[in-house]
Design a protein around this motif. Sequence first.
Motif, short mmCIF file in Angstrom:
data_model
loop_
_atom_site.label_atom_id
_atom_site.label_comp_id
_atom_site.label_asym_id
_atom_site.label_seq_id
_atom_site.Cartn_x
_atom_site.Cartn_y
_atom_site.Cartn_z
N THR A 53 0.84 -1.19 0.00
CA THR A 53 0.00 0.00 0.00
C THR A 53 0.87 1.24 0.00
O THR A 53 2.09 1.15 -0.04
CB THR A 53 -0.95 -0.02 1.23
OG1 THR A 53 -1.89 1.04 1.11
CG2 THR A 53 -0.19 0.11 2.53
N ARG A 54 0.25 2.37 0.08
CA ARG A 54 0.95 3.64 0.20
C ARG A 54 0.67 4.17 1.60
O ARG A 54 -0.47 4.23 2.03
CB ARG A 54 0.46 4.63 -0.85
CG ARG A 54 1.26 5.90 -0.93
CD ARG A 54 0.83 6.77 -2.09
NE ARG A 54 1.05 6.16 -3.38
CZ ARG A 54 2.18 6.25 -4.08
NH1 ARG A 54 3.19 6.93 -3.59
NH2 ARG A 54 2.30 5.69 -5.26
N LYS A 79 5.53 4.18 -0.82
CA LYS A 79 4.99 2.87 -1.15
C LYS A 79 5.58 1.86 -0.19
O LYS A 79 6.77 1.90 0.12
CB LYS A 79 5.35 2.48 -2.58
CG LYS A 79 4.58 3.22 -3.63
CD LYS A 79 4.95 2.73 -5.00
CE LYS A 79 4.23 3.52 -6.06
NZ LYS A 79 4.64 3.10 -7.41
#
Length: 134
Positions: free
Chosen positions: A67-68, A75
Amino acid sequence: MAKSSKLVAAKRGRVLLVRRKRDGLWMFPGGRKRARESDKDCLRREIKEELPKLKLGSLRLWKDVRTRNRRSGRKMSDAIFVAAKASGRLTIGDKKEIDRAIWRRPRGIRLTPTSRYIRDKLFPKSNLAAAYSN
């Protein structure tokens, strides 16, 4: 982005953290995966390099994060493992990368973005009283 493996070890309301030498930020121990290395093998290798006297019990994959990070925008590609047990002296093996290891409460300390994410998911503020009472 290279995938990393991280260790979350907790006992008596404290978590195991290491301090990065280059910027002084604290993080859950671990590191980047090598080619053809499993996530768990990566973690065991990194722990042996960073904290050679630490003995780990069984490891359980808590989450595979891709995910970010909302705060930093970075990231993330991390396999996050929880140790059933961790014991032994916190002797630093890789003194070029880390300069200190401690057991402490996970709040009130400058963490890396990934470690903040892990802390906020596993140790939310609302559950702090319960986590520290064990």
